[in-house]
Each structure stands twice: as structure tokens, then as C-alpha cells.
Design a protein around this motif. Sequence first.
Motif, PDB file in Angstrom:
ATOM      1  N   SER A 108       0.842  -1.195   0.000  1.00  0.00           N
ATOM      2  CA  SER A 108       0.000   0.000   0.000  1.00  0.00           C
ATOM      3  C   SER A 108       0.876   1.243   0.000  1.00  0.00           C
ATOM      4  N   ALA A 237      -9.384   6.847  -2.770  1.00  0.00           N
ATOM      5  CA  ALA A 237     -10.220   6.536  -1.604  1.00  0.00           C
ATOM      6  C   ALA A 237      -9.575   7.164  -0.376  1.00  0.00           C
ATOM      7  N   VAL A 238     -10.390   7.773   0.500  1.00  0.00           N
ATOM      8  CA  VAL A 238      -9.823   8.461   1.669  1.00  0.00           C
ATOM      9  C   VAL A 238     -10.375   7.927   2.984  1.00  0.00           C
ATOM     10  N   SER A 240      -8.291   9.014   6.385  1.00  0.00           N
ATOM     11  CA  SER A 240      -7.901  10.160   7.210  1.00  0.00           C
ATOM     12  C   SER A 240      -7.934  11.445   6.387  1.00  0.00           C
ATOM     13  N   GLY A 241      -7.961  11.317   5.078  1.00  0.00           N
ATOM     14  CA  GLY A 241      -7.935  12.480   4.203  1.00  0.00           C
ATOM     15  C   GLY A 241      -6.525  12.943   3.869  1.00  0.00           C
ATOM     16  N   THR A 242      -5.536  12.363   4.552  1.00  0.00           N
ATOM     17  CA  THR A 242      -4.152  12.813   4.371  1.00  0.00           C
ATOM     18  C   THR A 242      -3.685  12.725   2.918  1.00  0.00           C
ATOM     19  N   THR A 387      -4.100   2.871  -4.413  1.00  0.00           N
ATOM     20  CA  THR A 387      -3.328   3.059  -3.182  1.00  0.00           C
ATOM     21  C   THR A 387      -2.792   1.736  -2.636  1.00  0.00           C
TER      22      THR A 387
HETATM   23  C1  LIG Z   1      -4.602   4.677   4.181  1.00  0.00           C
HETATM   24  C2  LIG Z   1      -5.129   4.197   2.909  1.00  0.00           C
HETATM   25  C3  LIG Z   1      -6.061   4.935   2.179  1.00  0.00           C
HETATM   26  C4  LIG Z   1      -6.628   6.236   2.671  1.00  0.00           C
HETATM   27  O1  LIG Z   1      -5.659   7.227   2.764  1.00  0.00           O
HETATM   28  P1  LIG Z   1      -5.846   8.449   3.758  1.00  0.00           P
HETATM   29  O2  LIG Z   1      -4.619   9.235   3.565  1.00  0.00           O
HETATM   30  O3  LIG Z   1      -5.950   7.886   5.150  1.00  0.00           O
HETATM   31  O4  LIG Z   1      -7.059   9.178   3.397  1.00  0.00           O
HETATM   32  C5  LIG Z   1      -6.484   4.437   0.973  1.00  0.00           C
HETATM   33  N1  LIG Z   1      -6.035   3.270   0.510  1.00  0.00           N
HETATM   34  C6  LIG Z   1      -5.132   2.523   1.174  1.00  0.00           C
HETATM   35  C7  LIG Z   1      -4.671   1.233   0.599  1.00  0.00           C
HETATM   36  C8  LIG Z   1      -4.641   2.957   2.396  1.00  0.00           C
HETATM   37  O5  LIG Z   1      -3.756   2.202   3.055  1.00  0.00           O
END
Ligand SMILES: *Cc1c(COP(=O)(O)O)cnc(C)c1O
Length: 434
Positions: A108, A237-238, A240-242, A387
Motif C-alpha cells: 500500500s 479513496a480516503v 484520514s484524508g491525508t 493506493t
Molecule cells: C490509508 C489508505 C487509504 C486512505 O488514505 P488516507 O490518507 O488515510 O485518506 C487508501 N487506501 C489505502 C490502501 C490505504 O492504506
Amino acid sequence: MMTSHYSLVCTACGATYDGEPGRLTCDADHEPALLRARYASRQLHVDQQRGGLFRFRDWLPICRELGTASGPRTFVSEHLGPLLGLDHLVIVFNGYWPERGAETWTTSFKELEAATAAARYPAGHRQTMVVASAGNTARAFAHVYSADGSPVCLVVPERRLGSLWSLGPLSDDVELVAVTGDSDYFDAIRLAGSLCQQPGFFPEGGALNVARRDGMGTTVLSGATLLGRIPDHYFQAVGSGTGGIAAWEANLRLIEDGRFGTTRMQLHLAQNVPFTPMVDAWQQGLPEIPDYDEADLKRRLNGITAKVLSNRRPAYAIRGGLFDALQESQGKMYAVTNQEASSASLLFEHAEGIDINAESAVATAALMQAVARGTVRRRETILLNITGGGERRLRRDQPGIQPIPVTRRVALVDVGCQSCLRSLAESLRVAAAE
Ligand SMILES: *Cc1c(COP(=O)(O)O)cnc(C)c1O
């Protein structure tokens, strides 16, 4: 003392600080606000000699490089794009996909954050960083900190232990604390917060940590350098939104660079129904996340398949946070059902030939919604942030995958207990010294 190649600027009051690694917040008395890194080098010099994310080191708040850091793999989609009727769909792939040279072993984009967070501190730093996680973050930090030999304490809800695996034994510098009972990510955050009050421990910072944001921002840098311009749209996809904030900040830097155009790419961010706090807030025009009833919240959290998107305190309302980023980019939020995500996952795997995780499936489903509604058009440039992906493939190729051992378990009822905390901190220090 080395002078830093970056400074930290408060998004609320503009106060500026040296690029010191531990600083997470502004000292001035105002509403909560993110600090943002400003780099001495206004133009992005990509070091092509390096394969991983450190090729973007000019725009990373780091003081060293780690040997083994992977990076995003970015390519123009030849299959999914045409299938959706899109001419310029760029996929940023974070995960394991040997045919494409993608070697993010923990599968990830949290590995981008972990590598940058570690490299923000000099080697041999002996204080223990504390990281709360719903799973993917802990897996990534465990891998990176173990290889780097830096101490880290991971705090996760017990029911997420299934996502805490590694390719082999980890170093003793990695400690794993599980919160037992009916706990969720929020309880892990609470425990991690209290642990950081104890001597010898310090907070990683989450969204407040510019290293995490700018590490994730390399996904946009890699997309923009491939295209030679800032893309029109960005899908992710979010939780924490970071990641969404990071994408927007990378966009701002690319505009300042001057060679990538002046596009404000539209943020298209997605959550998994029935847990959609940021979608609900944004669609109602609220600058803050509405309060949910606790029982309702638990029901919603249990109902999603993309478990990593389970953050109930995202970096939304904070200045410089996701609400601001959505406003400035005229962004959109998407609610994706489990059914839509699972169809999108099948479509992606069928088209591109690699499995993706549930969160990436949520992002892909959001893109499909946008195509169906005509929100994005055939000739526009679109970045789809996958992600996480390739875990199934990795498990096939690497039979040695094993669970990360738990160092200590803490009962949910003890999370707020001071004496329990002191003894937890003490036992972790002893374990670390052994
Ligand atoms: C953490 C994560 C997200 C979301 O990211 P945020 O920065 O928390 O919004 C999306 N996809 C995967 C695989 C993640 O590990």
C-alpha cells in the motif's frame, strides 16, 4: 549543523519554522492548522538514477535516504482506460506487481509515508516513534523501520491484526501493541496519544506530519512527470484524508514550479458506504464532520469492506486540511457501496491483470460513477491512485508471509488508565533494551 532544504509554513498564520523533524504544529494561538513544507528548490529535479520515491528528494522533508525504498509505478492505462472510454487514464500503482517493477512489499502507499517519516530523522535516532493504525500503516512502518533499524511502536485494534503480516522476521526495534475488545482505530489513536506522554516515546503525527503527506504526494509528482503536466482529475479513496491533502499540496508545488501548467486538478475522493463521514459533511456543505451516535457509528464501521477507510477523526476541518483542499480544487466526494467496489475490483483485475485491495476498488468505483455522470470526459487527463494492490499475487509468490508478533495487549477499558499506561511504557522500554 546542516541547514535544511525546507522550512515549515503555517497554513493559518504564515509563521515559518526551520525544517526540524519533530515539529508538528504552529506555536501561535489560533485554530488548529497544518504546517506545510516549503522547499528551497522551487523546481522539481527528478533524479532518474534512483528508482524509488527518493528520486523526488528535493521535495521531501528528509535528511537521508533509506537503501530500499520503493516508489509508485505510474503508467498510461492501455486496458481500463479504453474500457471506460478514457484516452488519458494514468494509473499510479502502489503495491506488488513484478511485471511492472512495482515492489512495494507491504502493498500500500503507506510505505511511501513510512519511508519519508523515517528518513526525516537522522540514522541512529533512539527515541521510539508511536504510530496508531487501522492496519496498513502499521504493516508499512513495521517493514520500513525494521529494515532501517529505527525503533517504532505500533498500536492497532486487535481485530485488525490480520493485516499485520511481514515477509520475514522483523527486528526487535518493532513493537506491536494491540487494543483488545470491541476497539476500533479511534481507540488505537487514543492509546497511542497517551503513550506519547511517557518518556522515551514521541508521536508520529499522522496528517500533521509533513513527511507523511509529502511522501504520499510523490504519487502526484510521478503522474505529472509522466504526463508532462498537472492532470485534470485525481481519484483516491480516503480515510484520514491525508492522501487527498497531500495530492493537493503536490499540485500547488507543481504550479509554482512553472513547467507543469497551472491546472488545479479536481480532487475526486471516495468513501465506502455505510461509513462516509467526509462525503456526508462535504455534500451538506459542512466544514466539520457531523457527530454520529456511537452505536450507529459502530454499525457503520462494521459494514464496510474497505476497513482501512475507518477513520472517524479525519483531517477534514483543520486549516489546510481536506475541507480546504476540496474547496480550492472544486472537489467532489463519492459514496461507494460494497457491491460497486467489488464489481470495480473485478473489472480492474480483468482489464489490467493484477488484484487490487478494497480501498483501491472504492476509488475505481468512484471513477466509474464519474464517467457514468459525465463528470470526467474522454480527452481529459485523469490520475487514478491505486493506493494498494497485488497482495493476492504477493501471497502466491512469497510463501514465507507471517504474522507480526504482538508485544503487548491492552484491554479497551484500560486505554484511559494512567497507571496501566505507565506500566505499559515501562514494559516496552524493557523489551526495547533487551
Ligand atoms: C490509508 C489508505 C487509504 C486512505 O488514505 P488516507 O490518507 O488515510 O485518506 C487508501 N487506501 C489505502 C490502501 C490505504 O492504506
